[in-house]
Scaffold this motif. Structure first.
Motif, short mmCIF file in Angstrom:
data_model
loop_
_atom_site.label_atom_id
_atom_site.label_comp_id
_atom_site.label_asym_id
_atom_site.label_seq_id
_atom_site.Cartn_x
_atom_site.Cartn_y
_atom_site.Cartn_z
N SER A 17 0.83 -1.20 0.00
CA SER A 17 0.00 0.00 0.00
C SER A 17 0.86 1.25 0.00
O SER A 17 1.98 1.25 0.52
N ARG A 69 -9.73 -0.90 -4.83
CA ARG A 69 -8.36 -0.91 -4.30
C ARG A 69 -7.88 0.49 -3.93
O ARG A 69 -7.10 0.65 -2.99
N ASN A 86 -4.27 0.50 -2.17
CA ASN A 86 -4.08 -0.80 -1.50
C ASN A 86 -3.97 -1.90 -2.54
O ASN A 86 -4.39 -1.75 -3.69
N ASN A 87 -3.43 -3.03 -2.10
CA ASN A 87 -3.31 -4.20 -2.96
C ASN A 87 -2.68 -3.82 -4.31
O ASN A 87 -3.20 -4.17 -5.38
#
Length: 128
Positions: A17, A69, A86-87
């Motif tokens: 992240s 995400r 994120n991810n």
């Protein structure tokens, strides 16, 4: 004089992240698109996410590739736009730019040619 200054880029591994920040100054916040774009080497600049200021509900829109995400937000002082990522995936590798324009100038938020005010960019590198 309008200034947009990005920060927060860096290198992460797949699944990691990062949070990007765009500090905005000299801009009259009415009803504007505050947008994150990105550009990978050899590819066109693409819209990632936008926050529509001046609305009571804080409208946001996302590219399909980042939905679920990434999250775009605006601080209470309306001087900083964040992009929580994120991810992260290798396809997210790119230079990320913050841009702003008045909604009333027409077109969709995705059209980069409609934006006059840009930051200098911050690099995001995702390794597999």
């Amino acid at each position: 004089q309008v200034q947009l200054v990005e920060s927060g880029g860096g290198s992460v591994q797949t699944g990691g992240s990062l949070t990007l920040s765009c500090s905005v100054s000299g801009y009259t916040i009415t009803t504007n698109y505050m947008t994150w774009f990105r550009q990978a080497p050899g590819k066109e600049r693409e819209g990632v996410a936008t926050y529509v200021t001046g609305t009571s509900t804080g409208l946001t829109y996302y590219a399909d590739s980042v939905k679920g995400r990434f999250t775009i937000s605006l601080d209470n002082a309306k001087t900083t736009v964040f992009l929580q990522m994120n991810n992260l995936e290798p396809d997210d590798n790119a230079m990320y730019y913050c841009a702003a324009r008045w909604v009333g100038s027409g077109g969709t938020w995705l059209n980069s040619t409609k934006y006059n005010d840009w930051g200098q960019g911050t690099q995001v590198t995702v390794s597999s």
